[in-house]
Scaffold this motif. Structure first.
Motif, mmCIF file in Angstrom:
data_model
loop_
_atom_site.group_PDB
_atom_site.id
_atom_site.type_symbol
_atom_site.label_atom_id
_atom_site.label_comp_id
_atom_site.label_asym_id
_atom_site.label_seq_id
_atom_site.Cartn_x
_atom_site.Cartn_y
_atom_site.Cartn_z
ATOM 1 N N LEU A 327 -24.310 56.275 63.412
ATOM 2 C CA LEU A 327 -23.227 56.451 62.805
ATOM 3 C C LEU A 327 -22.587 57.902 62.822
ATOM 4 O O LEU A 327 -23.470 58.937 62.703
ATOM 5 N N LEU A 328 -21.355 58.221 62.738
ATOM 6 C CA LEU A 328 -20.967 59.484 62.583
ATOM 7 C C LEU A 328 -20.952 59.727 61.076
ATOM 8 O O LEU A 328 -20.151 59.131 60.651
ATOM 9 N N SER A 329 -21.215 61.225 60.575
ATOM 10 C CA SER A 329 -20.885 61.521 59.298
ATOM 11 C C SER A 329 -19.288 61.928 59.396
ATOM 12 O O SER A 329 -18.970 62.075 60.446
ATOM 13 N N ALA A 330 -18.865 62.204 58.240
ATOM 14 C CA ALA A 330 -17.267 62.536 58.120
ATOM 15 C C ALA A 330 -17.275 63.925 58.710
ATOM 16 O O ALA A 330 -16.058 64.443 59.388
ATOM 17 N N LYS A 331 -18.257 64.906 58.621
ATOM 18 C CA LYS A 331 -18.085 66.181 59.040
ATOM 19 C C LYS A 331 -18.133 66.013 60.647
ATOM 20 O O LYS A 331 -17.539 66.666 61.383
ATOM 21 N N GLU A 333 -17.539 63.577 62.539
ATOM 22 C CA GLU A 333 -16.441 62.778 63.176
ATOM 23 C C GLU A 333 -15.190 63.794 63.242
ATOM 24 O O GLU A 333 -14.574 63.934 64.445
ATOM 25 N N TYR A 334 -15.239 64.627 62.062
ATOM 26 C CA TYR A 334 -14.006 65.546 62.259
ATOM 27 C C TYR A 334 -14.227 66.512 63.283
ATOM 28 O O TYR A 334 -13.276 66.916 64.051
ATOM 29 N N GLN A 335 -15.375 66.957 63.631
ATOM 30 C CA GLN A 335 -15.628 68.056 64.517
ATOM 31 C C GLN A 335 -15.457 67.333 66.015
ATOM 32 O O GLN A 335 -15.040 67.887 66.966
ATOM 33 N N LEU A 336 -16.041 65.959 66.199
ATOM 34 C CA LEU A 336 -15.518 65.675 67.593
ATOM 35 C C LEU A 336 -14.332 65.310 67.898
ATOM 36 O O LEU A 336 -13.750 65.674 68.818
ATOM 37 N N PHE A 337 -13.488 64.754 66.821
ATOM 38 C CA PHE A 337 -12.058 64.710 67.105
ATOM 39 C C PHE A 337 -11.328 66.185 67.270
ATOM 40 O O PHE A 337 -10.286 65.859 68.160
ATOM 41 N N CYS A 338 -11.755 67.008 66.606
ATOM 42 C CA CYS A 338 -11.002 68.270 66.917
ATOM 43 C C CYS A 338 -11.274 68.803 68.318
ATOM 44 O O CYS A 338 -10.466 69.337 68.920
ATOM 45 N N ARG A 425 -5.740 64.524 58.600
ATOM 46 C CA ARG A 425 -4.939 63.870 57.414
ATOM 47 C C ARG A 425 -6.095 63.430 56.540
ATOM 48 O O ARG A 425 -5.843 63.213 55.279
ATOM 49 N N GLY A 426 -7.339 63.738 56.714
ATOM 50 C CA GLY A 426 -8.574 63.634 55.911
ATOM 51 C C GLY A 426 -9.154 61.981 55.561
ATOM 52 O O GLY A 426 -9.963 61.875 54.831
ATOM 53 N N PHE A 427 -8.474 61.115 56.449
ATOM 54 C CA PHE A 427 -9.144 59.595 56.442
ATOM 55 C C PHE A 427 -10.196 59.579 57.304
ATOM 56 O O PHE A 427 -10.454 60.547 58.293
ATOM 57 N N ARG A 428 -11.100 58.550 56.996
ATOM 58 C CA ARG A 428 -12.193 58.170 58.153
ATOM 59 C C ARG A 428 -11.485 57.525 59.099
ATOM 60 O O ARG A 428 -10.649 56.719 59.072
ATOM 61 N N PHE A 429 -12.105 57.572 60.234
ATOM 62 C CA PHE A 429 -11.640 57.082 61.336
ATOM 63 C C PHE A 429 -11.667 55.350 61.421
ATOM 64 O O PHE A 429 -10.869 54.618 61.992
ATOM 65 N N SER A 430 -12.895 55.145 60.616
ATOM 66 C CA SER A 430 -13.068 53.832 60.895
ATOM 67 C C SER A 430 -11.973 53.034 59.983
ATOM 68 O O SER A 430 -11.882 51.574 60.343
ATOM 69 N N THR A 431 -11.564 53.517 59.113
ATOM 70 C CA THR A 431 -10.480 53.279 58.326
ATOM 71 C C THR A 431 -9.124 52.686 58.968
ATOM 72 O O THR A 431 -8.703 51.737 59.060
ATOM 73 N N TYR A 432 -8.876 53.946 59.996
ATOM 74 C CA TYR A 432 -7.598 53.669 60.849
ATOM 75 C C TYR A 432 -7.897 52.775 62.005
ATOM 76 O O TYR A 432 -7.141 51.766 62.323
ATOM 77 N N ALA A 433 -9.218 52.679 62.491
ATOM 78 C CA ALA A 433 -9.667 51.890 63.687
ATOM 79 C C ALA A 433 -9.592 50.394 63.081
ATOM 80 O O ALA A 433 -9.277 49.421 63.878
#
Length: 551
Positions: A327-331, A333-338, A425-433
């Motif tokens: 799993l991706l950590s929040a940090k 995940e943010y880095q990969l999406f950026c 926006r500060g949300f986790r991707f899993s919430t959106y997905a």
């Protein structure tokens, strides 16, 4: 194509290209001044180079030293890169400016000879000419400096290129005979006549092309005077993609290898321009050191990447492999999406500078490489979240669809969610997905269609607010926890507001929904008043979410 020989100069060039546009012309002219001072047989410290280019001395001292020959090469490349990084017009200089064709006419040499002079040190810039097109330009002062240092070479080139009229006529006669009876291409004729006459291949080719241009009714290769049609270009490009060599294509279509390469680049450029490149913009993409900071290694994120989750025992072997990807950590995940969105932003920016008619292979390859890197990151994100699809699919397993069909549908929603997710926006991707996947299942699971469609139109807003409060673990995405989160939110509403939201959207255990008219009759108010109360309640929940997010 020249490349930097010193990595430090390449990095310095990137910084100069990212500086204020009004300063770049000064850096460009300073680079030419330094070029003219540089002795190929001497060495120059890094601090000296930076000072001569920018007027500032680096605070940190280094032991880096550049040999004069390599430095001259890098300064020539730097001049091209800096001049190409902003709009620099020929009118920005008070002296005469030549393009490659004008230089060839001035010295009565071929354009290939001008290219050889550039390799020997003739300073060039990429300038916008009066016709609005950007191409290689040479300042008159740059030309004079080069003549002073390479007078013998220039005179030899001019003397060599001065064919007599009798020699030209003889070349044209032989070329016509070879084209008519031997069916030779232009390049084949140029090579054969070059061996017989002792002239350069480019000189022979240039002589034939010049004759055909001046006398189109007597042209040896009349088909080269007309541009290749769109259908023919597509056929050439398809053949090239199937693996047919450029040499065979040139022979079949009676074109030069160079023209085939230009057609291939043009078609590749058209494909890139037609391909949609969507990304989520962020202001950090415009910062001077954006690429360096966005792709900086994060040891904490790397450590988190090694964590794995226990595999459920009731999964088929194929699905168990999904749990091999951590799993991706929040940090992380943010880095990969950026990084993913920055690469697409950069690719979109680069492709806007491409003119399909004059597409350079370097430009096309750069855009293709950026999009490929972005796709690799996208696949990484998707693989790390595939178990989320499995988890949601198992909860929606009913009706005619089987588990693998649901997972296939969910994977498509997951990939679309990667492209639309706003990481800032500060949300986790899993919430959106999760919500994107559930909305897709609302359309693909027949027995759930009506209730989930209603859920998608109204509850999406409520659950988005719930996700903003981050009061449950989005990686687990348990529906009971979602309901608990919504119940916590409802405590901030009046009893009548809670009743309207709960019964209108079916948030109770029964899951039954009611219309505004039904609610109005039960509460003794009009259905319009029910709608107004619902709007007020949702606005109140939004304010609560925003207030907590800003804490």
């Amino acid at each position: 194509m020249r490349k930097y020989k010193n990595k430090a100069i390449a990095e310095l060039s990137g910084e100069l290209c990212s500086s204020l546009p009004r300063l770049r012309k000064g850096f460009l002219d300073a680079a030419e001044d330094l070029l003219q001072l540089t002795n190929p047989d001497q060495a120059y410290p890094y601090e000296f180079v930076v000072f001569r280019l920018t007027g500032y001395r680096p605070q940190a001292r280094t032991k880096r030293v550049f040999d004069g020959k390599g430095l001259r090469n890098d300064l020539l490349v730097l001049m091209l890169d800096v001049s190409d990084s902003f709009e620099l017009h020929t009118s920005d200089y008070s002296e005469k400016v030549y393009d490659t064709a004008a230089m060839a006419r001035r010295f009565d040499v071929s354009t290939k000879t001008i290219q050889r002079w550039r390799l020997r040190g003739l300073p060039a810039r990429r300038l916008i000419f009066p016709d609005g097109k950007r191409r290689i330009g040479f300042l008159d002062s740059s030309v004079e400096w080069f003549l002073h240092d390479h007078l013998a070479d220039v005179q030899r080139s001019m003397k060599f290129s001065q064919l007599s009229q009798a020699e030209r006529d003889k070349i044209i006669t032989r070329a016509r005979r070879m084209a008519t009876f031997a069916n030779c291409t232009l390049i084949e004729i140029a090579r054969r006549l070059a061996r017989r006459t002792g002239r350069a291949v480019e000189t022979i080719r240039y002589t034939i092309r010049k004759h055909d241009t001046e006398f189109p009714d007597k042209a040896i290769f009349p088909h080269l005077l007309s541009s290749v049609g769109g259908q023919e270009k597509r056929l050439i490009y398809r053949s090239f993609l199937r693996g047919e060599s450029v040499g065979k294509l040139a022979q079949r279509y009676r074109r030069t290898r160079g023209s085939i390469y230009r057609i291939v680049n043009e078609m590749r450029a058209h494909q890139l321009l037609e391909q949609p490149v969507s990304f989520v913009y962020n202001e950090c993409f415009e910062s001077p050191n954006a690429e360096k900071s966005i792709f900086a290694e994060d040891n904490e994120a790397q450590a988190d990447a090694t964590k794995k989750v226990k595999t459920p025992a009731d999964l088929p072997p194929y699905l168990k492999t999904l749990y091999d990807v951590p799993l991706l950590s929040a940090k992380q995940e943010y880095q990969l999406f950026c990084q993913y969105n920055f690469l697409k932003f950069k690719a979109d920016k680069c492709r806007k500078q491409i003119d399909p008619k004059h597409a350079l292979a370097k430009q096309v390859k750069e855009v293709e490489s950026l999009l490929l890197q972005a796709n690799v990151l996208k696949n990484h994100i998707v693989r790390a979240n595939l178990r989320l699809v499995v988890s949601i699919a198992k909860r929606h397993l009913r009706g005619p669809l089987n588990l693998f069909e649901l997972i296939s549908d969910g994977n498509i929603s997951l990939m679309r969610a990667v492209e639309k997710f706003d990481f800032a926006r500060g949300f986790r991707f899993s919430t959106y997905a999760s919500w994107a996947i559930m909305r897709n299942f609302a359309r693909s699971v027949p027995k759930e269609r009506y209730r989930l469609d209603r859920f998608a139109t109204g509850n999406e807003e409520i659950l988005d607010i719930a996700a903003g409060l981050r009061s449950y673990d989005p990686r687990e995405n348990n529906s009971a926890e979602m309901r608990e989160t919504i119940d916590v939110l409802m405590q901030h509403l009046t009893p009548r507001e809670r009743t309207i939201l709960t019964e209108h959207y079916g948030l109770d255990e029964a899951g039954r929904t009611k219309t505004f008219d039904q609610l109005g009759k039960r509460l003794g108010i009009s259905k319009e008043r029910v709608r107004q109360i619902e709007i007020q309640a949702l606005e109140k929940l939004r304010e609560i979410s925003d207030a907590r997010e800003n804490i």
